[in-house]
Design an enzyme around this catalytic site. Structure first.
Site, short mmCIF file in Angstrom:
data_model
loop_
_atom_site.label_atom_id
_atom_site.label_comp_id
_atom_site.label_asym_id
_atom_site.label_seq_id
_atom_site.Cartn_x
_atom_site.Cartn_y
_atom_site.Cartn_z
N SER A 298 1.29 -1.53 0.05
CA SER A 298 -0.71 0.42 -0.18
C SER A 298 0.86 1.33 0.44
CB SER A 298 -1.04 0.25 1.49
OG SER A 298 -1.86 0.85 1.33
N ASP B 296 -11.85 -0.05 0.33
CA ASP B 296 -10.85 -0.97 -0.25
C ASP B 296 -11.51 -0.44 -1.44
OD1 ASP B 296 -10.12 -3.74 -0.06
OD2 ASP B 296 -11.76 -4.12 -1.59
N HIS C 97 -7.23 -4.56 -1.02
CA HIS C 97 -6.65 -3.85 -0.59
C HIS C 97 -5.93 -4.82 0.84
CE1 HIS C 97 -3.66 -1.23 -1.10
NE2 HIS C 97 -3.96 -0.35 0.75
#
Length: 329
Positions: A177, A274, A308
């Site tokens: 991320s 997400d 994610h």
């Protein structure tokens, strides 16, 4: 900007002003630890807490002028580190954003299991709840200069205190991320430092969709880390800084590197977080990959179901690829 085996001059040039803080020994190379002894202070870092009791996972917390609080790092050693006498390649592994993310993130994700028996050191530092692996344009809570901490302080400190290859072919950088963005950013901005770069659900484009990721970096940093300060400036961006950090604007910097990318294709439609995150990740990585293809730069990429989160199988595969690319222990 394509040196496979950079000279000392190219490494210093690639890091600009920050690399000046990476102290060189009298012989002109970064010193390397020769034994499994306890680590010491240096490079602007003063150890204020430590735990070296675990044979593999060593923990340190530092006082540093680069950060207004005391950031920490986990250093995961190979099983045979204390008796082999070998020198090892290093993977710098960066966590994502959020109040539940920190230097322990990958230990929670079972990084010890994935690296058992593997000849590599893994360095996992703090990066702030929303530090974005950057020195912010503004902060209302004191210094939060994560880029300085990671590149100018932590990297040479690791190489002075552990048996590592202090060279291009001895280092890899990866992250999840926000940490995936940090890995892509550092690999390009300090292109002479890292021979392999990996982004697991990490954004690769700051400007697409009216700069959504850049605005997200500003907003999250302002809320979670900087008390209204920003990474790139508001209401107007520091455009030169954005371009310097933006992977899709630094394509040539990835030539002659191993590039590994992961993005999810089906984020949770019920979760706004997400959906927004992984939708941008996927679009930005596709843009990035298209530019790499156009420049004839090889890469390994995966588009896989889900949203994610850290995909253990692909991170494990990535670690094996890092070991295969870097200099052997």
């Amino acid at each position: 900007m394509t040196a496979q085996h950079p000279t000392r001059r190219s490494i210093l040039k690639s890091a600009g002003g920050l690399s000046a803080a990476m102290a060189l020994g009298a012989g002109g190379v970064l010193s390397a630890a020769t034994s499994a002894s306890a680590a010491g202070d240096g490079f602007g870092l003063r150890i204020v807490d430590r735990n070296e009791n675990d044979p593999r996972m060593w923990y340190y917390r530092f006082d540093t002028e680069a950060i207004g609080w005391d950031p920490a790092v986990n250093v995961l050693l190979p099983d045979d580190y204390h008796w082999s006498g070998r020198t090892y390649p290093v993977l710098y592994l960066f966590h994502g954003g959020g109040t539940d993310q920190d230097f322990i993130t990958f230990d929670r994700e079972r990084i010890r299991d994935w690296t058992a028996g593997k000849p590599i050191i893994v360095v996992m530092p703090d990066g702030g709840h929303a530090g974005w692996y950057s020195n912010p344009v503004s902060s209302n809570v004191g210094p939060r200069n994560w880029e300085t901490f990671h590149i100018a302080q932590l990297l040479p400190w690791v190489e002075a205190n552990f048996r590592t290859f202090a060279e291009y072919d001895g280092r890899a950088v990866a992250g999840f991320s926000m940490g995936g963005f940090g890995a892509l950013k550092y690999a390009a901005k300090y292109w002479g430092h890292f021979a392999s770069v990996s982004a697991h659900s990490g954004p690769a484009s700051l400007r697409r969709d009216n700069g959504l990721v850049g605005h997200w970096a500003n907003a999250t940093a302002a809320a979670l880390d900087l008390n209204g300060g920003t990474i790139y400036g508001a209401p107007f961006w520091d455009q030169a800084r954005v371009s310097a950090d933006n992977p899709v604007e630094r394509i040539e910097s990835y030539r002659n590197k191993r590039v590994f990318l992961v993005a999810g294709t089906s984020p949770d439609p019920v979760s706004w977080f997400d959906t927004v995150n992984e939708t941008q990740v996927l679009a930005g990585q596709r843009e990035f990959r298209g530019l790499l293809d156009g420049a004839g730069i090889p890469h390994e990429s995966y588009e896989v179901p889900g949203g994610h989160f850290v995909r253990h199988d692909l991170l494990n595969r990535d670690i094996d690829g890092v070991i295969a690319r870097l200099r052997k222990a």
